[in-house]
Design an enzyme around this catalytic site. Structure first.
Site, PDB file in Angstrom:
ATOM      1  CG  ASP A  46     -10.732  23.460  -3.804  1.00 30.89           C
ATOM      2  OD1 ASP A  46     -11.730  23.103  -3.693  1.00 30.89           O
ATOM      3  OD2 ASP A  46      -9.911  24.023  -2.775  1.00 30.89           O
ATOM      4  CE1 TYR A  51      -8.426  27.285   1.909  1.00 26.87           C
ATOM      5  CE2 TYR A  51      -8.415  27.150  -0.534  1.00 26.87           C
ATOM      6  CZ  TYR A  51      -8.677  26.388   0.920  1.00 26.87           C
ATOM      7  OH  TYR A  51      -8.700  24.825   0.811  1.00 26.87           O
ATOM      8  CE  LYS A  76     -12.439  23.976   0.061  1.00 27.36           C
ATOM      9  NZ  LYS A  76     -11.173  24.583  -0.223  1.00 27.36           N
ATOM     10  CG  HIS A 109     -13.085  25.262   4.858  1.00 21.93           C
ATOM     11  ND1 HIS A 109     -12.152  26.346   4.309  1.00 21.93           N
ATOM     12  CD2 HIS A 109     -11.969  24.293   4.357  1.00 21.93           C
ATOM     13  CE1 HIS A 109     -11.184  26.227   3.930  1.00 21.93           C
ATOM     14  NE2 HIS A 109     -10.880  24.853   4.077  1.00 21.93           N
TER      15      HIS A 109
HETATM   16  N1  LIG Z   1     -10.824  21.454   2.713  1.00 22.26           N
HETATM   17  C1  LIG Z   1      -9.524  21.805   3.182  1.00 22.26           C
HETATM   18  O1  LIG Z   1      -9.531  21.823   4.470  1.00 22.26           O
HETATM   19  C2  LIG Z   1      -8.250  21.861   2.621  1.00 22.26           C
HETATM   20  C3  LIG Z   1      -7.124  21.855   3.309  1.00 22.26           C
HETATM   21  C4  LIG Z   1      -5.863  21.812   2.434  1.00 22.26           C
HETATM   22  C5  LIG Z   1      -5.828  21.627   1.223  1.00 22.26           C
HETATM   23  N2  LIG Z   1      -7.076  21.905   0.467  1.00 22.26           N
HETATM   24  C6  LIG Z   1      -6.957  22.303  -0.948  1.00 22.26           C
HETATM   25  O2  LIG Z   1      -6.224  21.309  -1.616  1.00 22.26           O
HETATM   26  C7  LIG Z   1      -5.395  22.104  -2.455  1.00 22.26           C
HETATM   27  C8  LIG Z   1      -4.103  21.227  -2.476  1.00 22.26           C
HETATM   28  O3  LIG Z   1      -3.596  21.021  -1.284  1.00 22.26           O
HETATM   29  P1  LIG Z   1      -2.290  21.626  -0.588  1.00 22.26           P
HETATM   30  O4  LIG Z   1      -2.201  22.953  -1.350  1.00 22.26           O
HETATM   31  O5  LIG Z   1      -2.407  21.559   0.780  1.00 22.26           O
HETATM   32  O6  LIG Z   1      -0.991  20.717  -1.027  1.00 22.26           O
HETATM   33  P2  LIG Z   1      -0.614  20.003  -2.192  1.00 22.26           P
HETATM   34  O7  LIG Z   1      -1.079  20.389  -3.490  1.00 22.26           O
HETATM   35  O8  LIG Z   1      -0.593  18.647  -1.702  1.00 22.26           O
HETATM   36  O9  LIG Z   1       1.014  20.373  -2.062  1.00 22.26           O
HETATM   37  C9  LIG Z   1       1.235  21.827  -2.662  1.00 22.26           C
HETATM   38  C10 LIG Z   1       2.904  21.945  -2.490  1.00 22.26           C
HETATM   39  O10 LIG Z   1       3.806  20.861  -3.227  1.00 22.26           O
HETATM   40  C11 LIG Z   1       4.517  21.512  -4.185  1.00 22.26           C
HETATM   41  N3  LIG Z   1       4.221  21.042  -5.357  1.00 22.26           N
HETATM   42  C12 LIG Z   1       3.273  21.091  -6.355  1.00 22.26           C
HETATM   43  N4  LIG Z   1       3.212  20.412  -7.474  1.00 22.26           N
HETATM   44  C13 LIG Z   1       4.805  19.831  -7.098  1.00 22.26           C
HETATM   45  C14 LIG Z   1       5.419  18.912  -7.879  1.00 22.26           C
HETATM   46  N5  LIG Z   1       5.061  18.475  -9.089  1.00 22.26           N
HETATM   47  N6  LIG Z   1       6.703  18.461  -7.424  1.00 22.26           N
HETATM   48  C15 LIG Z   1       7.070  19.034  -6.289  1.00 22.26           C
HETATM   49  N7  LIG Z   1       6.360  19.843  -5.536  1.00 22.26           N
HETATM   50  C16 LIG Z   1       5.123  20.203  -6.003  1.00 22.26           C
HETATM   51  C17 LIG Z   1       3.941  23.064  -4.055  1.00 22.26           C
HETATM   52  O11 LIG Z   1       4.993  23.802  -4.333  1.00 22.26           O
HETATM   53  P3  LIG Z   1       4.890  25.426  -5.291  1.00 22.26           P
HETATM   54  O12 LIG Z   1       3.763  25.921  -4.986  1.00 22.26           O
HETATM   55  O13 LIG Z   1       5.923  25.992  -4.866  1.00 22.26           O
HETATM   56  O14 LIG Z   1       5.113  24.878  -6.525  1.00 22.26           O
HETATM   57  C18 LIG Z   1       3.246  23.247  -2.627  1.00 22.26           C
HETATM   58  O15 LIG Z   1       4.390  23.485  -1.693  1.00 22.26           O
HETATM   59  C19 LIG Z   1      -5.334  23.354  -1.511  1.00 22.26           C
HETATM   60  O16 LIG Z   1      -4.442  24.365  -2.645  1.00 22.26           O
HETATM   61  C20 LIG Z   1      -6.768  23.701  -1.386  1.00 22.26           C
HETATM   62  O17 LIG Z   1      -7.075  23.850  -2.560  1.00 22.26           O
HETATM   63  C21 LIG Z   1      -8.197  21.936   1.298  1.00 22.26           C
END
Ligand SMILES: NC(=O)c1ccc[n+]([C@@H]2O[C@H](COP(=O)([O-])OP(=O)(O)OC[C@H]3O[C@@H](n4cnc5c(N)ncnc54)[C@H](OP(=O)(O)O)[C@@H]3O)[C@@H](O)[C@H]2O)c1
Length: 277
Positions: A46, A51, A76, A109
Site C-alpha cells: 500500500d 508518500y 492513491k 486518498h
Molecule cells: N489512507 C490514509 O489516509 C492512510 C493514513 C495513514 C496510514 N495509511 C496506510 O496504513 C499503513 C499503516 O499505518 P501507519 O503506518 O500509520 O501505522 P501502523 O501500521 O499502525 O504503525 C506503524 C508504527 O508501528 C511500529 N510497529 C510496527 N509493527 C510493530 C510491532 N509488531 N510492534 C511494535 N511496533 C510496531 C512501526 O515502527 P517501525 O517501522 O520502527 O518498526 C511504526 O512506528 C501506512 O503505512 C499506509 O500505507 C493510510
C-alpha cells in the site's frame, strides 16, 4: 510459508487480506523494506502519490523477481490532483514512478469535501478502471454522506474503503455501512501508529498467554473481524513477525475483550469530514 487469504471484491477481483504499508518511509528505504516484505511473503503493498516513495516501491517489486501478476499494488490520488483530467494525469505519473502499466487498486486518498472535487475524481477513476490502468477502484477517508453521493451519482460502488481503524477506534458505524453495501473495510494505522495500544494490558495479556507479541495480537484481531490490514514496519524482525499474524487465530473471548477497547475519542489522524487539507 505463511499463507494469507484473499477477500473477494464485488467487481470479481480479490485482495490479499494482510498487506504492507509504506507511509513515512523514505524512497530509498522503501526500495529495501518492500523487498524484505516481499521476501517475507507479503504480496500486497500500500503506497500513495503523497508518500513520495512509489519509485522505491517499484524498484523493490522489480528486484523481487516475483511476477507482477502475483502482487497487489495500491496507490492513491493526492488531494491536490483531484479533478477530472488531473486525476487521470496523476495516475499516469504514479504508474511511471512505479514502473508499472497498471495498479491493482487506485484510491481517492481523502474525500476532502471542502474542495468539492471528489465526485468528478470518482468519475475519472471509473474511466481509469475501464481503460485497465486501475484494475479496481475505491476510496479512503470518506464520510458516509460523500460515499452515498458518489454511489448515487454514478451507480459504481467502491470495492474497498481505507479508513483509520485500530482497537481504540473501531469504526462500527462505517463497518456496518460497508457490510450493507458490499464494500470491504481496510484499516489504516492498524497498530495505532505504534503507540500506547501496543502496551494496553488487554493486548499484552493476550500476547503473553499466546506466546506472541502485541502487534501480532492486534493484526490477528483485524483479520478475525474481516478487515483488510496494512501494518507498516521498517524493522526487519517486525516485517516478518507482523506477517506471521496471519496464522494466529484468536478465540471469541479474546476478540470480545479487544472489542471492549473502542473509545469515542480514539481517533489519531484527521477527521475525513474536515481534514483541513
Ligand atoms: N489512507 C490514509 O489516509 C492512510 C493514513 C495513514 C496510514 N495509511 C496506510 O496504513 C499503513 C499503516 O499505518 P501507519 O503506518 O500509520 O501505522 P501502523 O501500521 O499502525 O504503525 C506503524 C508504527 O508501528 C511500529 N510497529 C510496527 N509493527 C510493530 C510491532 N509488531 N510492534 C511494535 N511496533 C510496531 C512501526 O515502527 P517501525 O517501522 O520502527 O518498526 C511504526 O512506528 C501506512 O503505512 C499506509 O500505507 C493510510
Amino acid at each position: 510459508m505463511t499463507t494469507v487469504q484473499s477477500l473477494p471484491f464485488h467487481d470479481g477481483r480479490s485482495v490479499p487480506q494482510l498487506g504492507y504499508g509504506v507511509w513515512q518511509v523514505e524512497d530509498d528505504v522503501a526500495a529495501d523494506v518492500v523487498r524484505q516484505a516481499i521476501e517475507a511473503g507479503y504480496r500486497h503493498i500500500d503506497t500513495a502519490a503523497g508518500y513520495e516513495n512509489e519509485g522505491g516501491v517499484g524498484r523493490a517489486v522489480k528486484a523481487s523477481g516475483v511476477p507482477r501478476e502475483d502482487l497487489f499494488i495500491t496507490t492513491k490520488l493526492a488531494n491536490g490532483d483531484q479533478g477530472s483530467d488531473s486525476a487521470k494525469q496523476a495516475l499516469e505519473t504514479s504508474l511511471e514512478k512505479l514502473g508499472m502499466d497498471y495498479v491493482d487498486l487506485y484510491l481517492i486518498h481523502w474525500a476532502s469535501p471542502q474542495r468539492g472535487k471528489y465526485l468528478e475524481s470518482w468519475k475519472a477513476l471509473i474511466e481509469l478502471q475501464q481503460e485497465g490502468k486501475a484494475r479496481s477502484i475505491g476510496v479512503s477517508n470518506f464520510p458516509i454522506a460523500q460515499l452515498e453521493e458518489i454511489i448515487a451519482e454514478t451507480g459504481v460502488v467502491p470495492v474497498m474503503h481505507q479508513i483509520e481503524l485500530h482497537p481504540e477506534f473501531q469504526q462500527r458505524e462505517l463497518r456496518e455501512y460497508h457490510a450493507d453495501k458490499g464494500i470491504l473495510t481496510e484499516a489504516w494505522s492498524p497498530l495505532g501508529q505504534g503507540g500506547d495500544i501496543l502496551r494496553h494490558p488487554v493486548i499484552t495479556e493476550i500476547a503473553e498467554a499466546r506466546g506472541v507479541d502485541a502487534g501480532q495480537v492486534i493484526i490477528a484481531w483485524h483479520l478475525a473481524i474481516g478487515n483488510v490490514v496494512i501494518p507498516k514496519s521498517e524493522t526487519p524482525e517486525r516485517i516478518v513477525s507482523n506477517f506471521a499474524s496471519a496464522v494466529l487465530e484468536l478465540t471469541a473471548e479474546e476478540i470480545a475483550r479487544i472489542e471492549g477497547l473502542d473509545r469515542e475519542d480514539g481517533r489519531i489522524g484527521a477527521d475525513p469530514a474536515n481534514p483541513g487539507f
